[in-house]
Design a protein around this motif. Sequence first.
Motif, PDB file in Angstrom:
ATOM      1  N   TYR A   1      51.053  27.496  35.734  1.00 43.77           N
ATOM      2  CA  TYR A   1      52.058  26.973  34.845  1.00 43.77           C
ATOM      3  C   TYR A   1      53.112  28.311  34.561  1.00 43.77           C
ATOM      4  CZ  TYR A   1      48.893  23.265  34.362  1.00 43.77           C
ATOM      5  OH  TYR A   1      48.183  21.818  34.627  1.00 43.77           O
ATOM      6  N   GLY A   2      53.278  29.036  35.562  1.00 43.45           N
ATOM      7  CA  GLY A   2      54.168  30.000  35.488  1.00 43.45           C
ATOM      8  C   GLY A   2      54.103  31.290  34.546  1.00 43.45           C
ATOM      9  N   VAL A   3      52.979  31.562  34.038  1.00 44.25           N
ATOM     10  CA  VAL A   3      52.845  32.742  33.240  1.00 44.25           C
ATOM     11  C   VAL A   3      52.019  33.834  34.185  1.00 44.25           C
ATOM     12  CG1 VAL A   3      51.950  33.505  31.052  1.00 44.25           C
ATOM     13  CG2 VAL A   3      53.141  31.637  31.135  1.00 44.25           C
ATOM     14  N   LYS A   4      52.418  35.150  33.981  1.00 41.36           N
ATOM     15  CA  LYS A   4      51.829  36.176  34.519  1.00 41.36           C
ATOM     16  C   LYS A   4      51.069  37.160  33.573  1.00 41.36           C
ATOM     17  CE  LYS A   4      52.821  39.965  37.647  1.00 41.36           C
ATOM     18  NZ  LYS A   4      53.664  41.041  38.182  1.00 41.36           N
ATOM     19  N   PRO A   5      49.787  36.978  33.512  1.00 41.39           N
ATOM     20  CA  PRO A   5      48.897  37.779  32.526  1.00 41.39           C
ATOM     21  C   PRO A   5      49.261  39.049  32.981  1.00 41.39           C
ATOM     22  CG  PRO A   5      47.609  35.881  33.661  1.00 41.39           C
ATOM     23  CD  PRO A   5      48.991  35.883  34.423  1.00 41.39           C
ATOM     24  N   GLU A   6      48.997  39.495  31.620  1.00 43.63           N
ATOM     25  CA  GLU A   6      49.085  41.323  31.648  1.00 43.63           C
ATOM     26  C   GLU A   6      48.687  41.996  32.467  1.00 43.63           C
ATOM     27  OE1 GLU A   6      51.184  42.900  29.428  1.00 43.63           O
ATOM     28  OE2 GLU A   6      51.900  41.233  28.818  1.00 43.63           O
ATOM     29  N   PRO A   7      49.193  43.031  33.331  1.00 39.98           N
ATOM     30  CA  PRO A   7      48.601  43.637  34.362  1.00 39.98           C
ATOM     31  C   PRO A   7      47.285  44.470  33.995  1.00 39.98           C
ATOM     32  CG  PRO A   7      51.146  43.861  34.483  1.00 39.98           C
ATOM     33  CD  PRO A   7      50.668  43.284  33.438  1.00 39.98           C
ATOM     34  N   ASN A   8      47.374  44.832  32.784  1.00 39.65           N
ATOM     35  CA  ASN A   8      46.324  45.758  32.423  1.00 39.65           C
ATOM     36  C   ASN A   8      44.889  44.771  32.152  1.00 39.65           C
ATOM     37  OD1 ASN A   8      47.588  48.140  32.324  1.00 39.65           O
ATOM     38  ND2 ASN A   8      48.214  47.989  30.112  1.00 39.65           N
ATOM     39  N   PHE A   9      45.165  43.470  31.611  1.00 34.47           N
ATOM     40  CA  PHE A   9      44.276  42.517  31.561  1.00 34.47           C
ATOM     41  C   PHE A   9      43.594  42.131  32.877  1.00 34.47           C
ATOM     42  CE2 PHE A   9      43.102  38.268  31.371  1.00 34.47           C
ATOM     43  CZ  PHE A   9      41.758  38.364  30.790  1.00 34.47           C
ATOM     44  N   ILE A  10      44.492  41.959  33.964  1.00 36.25           N
ATOM     45  CA  ILE A  10      43.878  41.542  35.199  1.00 36.25           C
ATOM     46  C   ILE A  10      43.154  43.022  35.810  1.00 36.25           C
ATOM     47  CG2 ILE A  10      44.627  41.255  37.581  1.00 36.25           C
ATOM     48  CD1 ILE A  10      45.005  38.829  35.532  1.00 36.25           C
ATOM     49  N   ARG A  11      43.446  44.232  35.520  1.00 39.51           N
ATOM     50  CA  ARG A  11      42.701  45.177  35.766  1.00 39.51           C
ATOM     51  C   ARG A  11      41.518  45.100  35.306  1.00 39.51           C
ATOM     52  NH1 ARG A  11      47.768  47.437  36.757  1.00 39.51           N
ATOM     53  NH2 ARG A  11      47.871  48.441  34.493  1.00 39.51           N
ATOM     54  N   ALA A  12      41.303  44.833  34.159  1.00 40.76           N
ATOM     55  CA  ALA A  12      40.034  45.103  33.248  1.00 40.76           C
ATOM     56  C   ALA A  12      39.243  43.920  33.727  1.00 40.76           C
ATOM     57  CB  ALA A  12      40.285  45.047  31.706  1.00 40.76           C
ATOM     58  N   LEU A  13      39.583  42.773  34.221  1.00 41.09           N
ATOM     59  CA  LEU A  13      38.967  41.566  34.479  1.00 41.09           C
ATOM     60  C   LEU A  13      38.299  41.789  35.739  1.00 41.09           C
ATOM     61  CD1 LEU A  13      37.673  38.629  34.085  1.00 41.09           C
ATOM     62  CD2 LEU A  13      39.811  37.903  34.531  1.00 41.09           C
ATOM     63  N   SER A  14      39.227  42.359  36.660  1.00 40.25           N
ATOM     64  CA  SER A  14      38.813  42.670  38.050  1.00 40.25           C
ATOM     65  C   SER A  14      37.607  43.674  38.064  1.00 40.25           C
ATOM     66  CB  SER A  14      40.042  43.242  38.932  1.00 40.25           C
ATOM     67  OG  SER A  14      40.995  42.474  38.964  1.00 40.25           O
ATOM     68  N   LYS A  15      37.839  44.453  37.097  1.00 40.04           N
ATOM     69  CA  LYS A  15      36.527  45.576  36.987  1.00 40.04           C
ATOM     70  C   LYS A  15      35.212  44.883  36.593  1.00 40.04           C
ATOM     71  CE  LYS A  15      39.251  49.650  36.026  1.00 40.04           C
ATOM     72  NZ  LYS A  15      39.520  50.510  35.209  1.00 40.04           N
ATOM     73  N   MET A  16      35.277  43.838  35.927  1.00 37.41           N
ATOM     74  CA  MET A  16      34.011  43.261  35.704  1.00 37.41           C
ATOM     75  C   MET A  16      33.559  42.173  36.766  1.00 37.41           C
ATOM     76  SD  MET A  16      33.627  44.829  32.807  1.00 37.41           S
ATOM     77  CE  MET A  16      32.248  44.079  32.442  1.00 37.41           C
ATOM     78  N   MET A  17      34.756  41.401  37.417  1.00 36.68           N
ATOM     79  CA  MET A  17      34.279  40.510  38.607  1.00 36.68           C
ATOM     80  C   MET A  17      35.635  40.381  39.056  1.00 36.68           C
ATOM     81  SD  MET A  17      33.505  36.510  37.797  1.00 36.68           S
ATOM     82  CE  MET A  17      33.847  35.247  39.239  1.00 36.68           C
ATOM     83  N   PRO A  18      35.449  40.534  40.632  1.00 32.50           N
ATOM     84  CA  PRO A  18      36.547  40.405  41.529  1.00 32.50           C
ATOM     85  C   PRO A  18      37.079  39.116  41.367  1.00 32.50           C
ATOM     86  CG  PRO A  18      34.531  41.433  42.664  1.00 32.50           C
ATOM     87  CD  PRO A  18      34.326  40.965  41.371  1.00 32.50           C
ATOM     88  N   GLU A  19      38.547  38.921  41.427  1.00 32.39           N
ATOM     89  CA  GLU A  19      39.124  37.622  41.306  1.00 32.39           C
ATOM     90  C   GLU A  19      38.814  36.922  42.652  1.00 32.39           C
ATOM     91  OE1 GLU A  19      43.549  36.006  41.269  1.00 32.39           O
ATOM     92  OE2 GLU A  19      43.416  38.099  41.339  1.00 32.39           O
ATOM     93  N   PRO A  20      38.247  35.657  42.181  1.00 33.24           N
ATOM     94  CA  PRO A  20      37.733  34.827  43.299  1.00 33.24           C
ATOM     95  C   PRO A  20      38.490  34.527  44.403  1.00 33.24           C
ATOM     96  CG  PRO A  20      37.174  33.857  41.112  1.00 33.24           C
ATOM     97  CD  PRO A  20      38.075  34.905  40.906  1.00 33.24           C
ATOM     98  N   GLY A  21      38.392  34.805  45.678  1.00 32.06           N
ATOM     99  CA  GLY A  21      39.342  34.576  46.788  1.00 32.06           C
ATOM    100  C   GLY A  21      39.972  35.652  47.178  1.00 32.06           C
ATOM    101  N   SER A  22      39.758  36.968  46.406  1.00 35.91           N
ATOM    102  CA  SER A  22      40.370  38.059  46.877  1.00 35.91           C
ATOM    103  C   SER A  22      39.592  38.967  47.805  1.00 35.91           C
ATOM    104  CB  SER A  22      41.007  39.187  45.571  1.00 35.91           C
ATOM    105  OG  SER A  22      39.625  39.537  45.117  1.00 35.91           O
ATOM    106  N   GLN A  23      40.539  39.651  48.513  1.00 32.61           N
ATOM    107  CA  GLN A  23      39.696  40.637  49.616  1.00 32.61           C
ATOM    108  C   GLN A  23      39.108  41.786  48.615  1.00 32.61           C
ATOM    109  OE1 GLN A  23      39.349  39.826  52.614  1.00 32.61           O
ATOM    110  NE2 GLN A  23      40.746  38.191  52.783  1.00 32.61           N
ATOM    111  N   PRO A  24      37.914  42.295  49.148  1.00 42.33           N
ATOM    112  CA  PRO A  24      37.387  43.494  48.524  1.00 42.33           C
ATOM    113  C   PRO A  24      38.285  44.776  48.666  1.00 42.33           C
ATOM    114  CG  PRO A  24      36.123  42.829  50.139  1.00 42.33           C
ATOM    115  CD  PRO A  24      37.341  41.688  50.038  1.00 42.33           C
TER     116      PRO A  24
END
Length: 106
Positions: A83-106
Amino acid sequence: KMDEAITILQDVIDVDPNQFNALCLLGQLHLEQGSADAATQYLRRALDITPESGYAHAYLAMALYAKEDYSGAWDEVRLAREYGVKPEPNFIRALSKMMPEPGSQP
């Protein structure tokens, strides 16, 4: 002043339970106060009214992260982006540390 704002916003939705902006703001304020359960409740209610709100999805992602629902948080990140919103990069980094983004390459 946050408690006062919460009281005022609660009064608004007592009068009009479908007041999208008040529900979103209540969700954001509860999240800032560390109440992820209340934030989740208000943001889900807001999204019932306006499911295409990228900002509400982004805030719900943060609330779910706080509740350690990382899969749910990623679902909401995907919807926020859709829906056109880019979540905060720091939040995405923190979330990625807890669980990789589904469908992303390791």
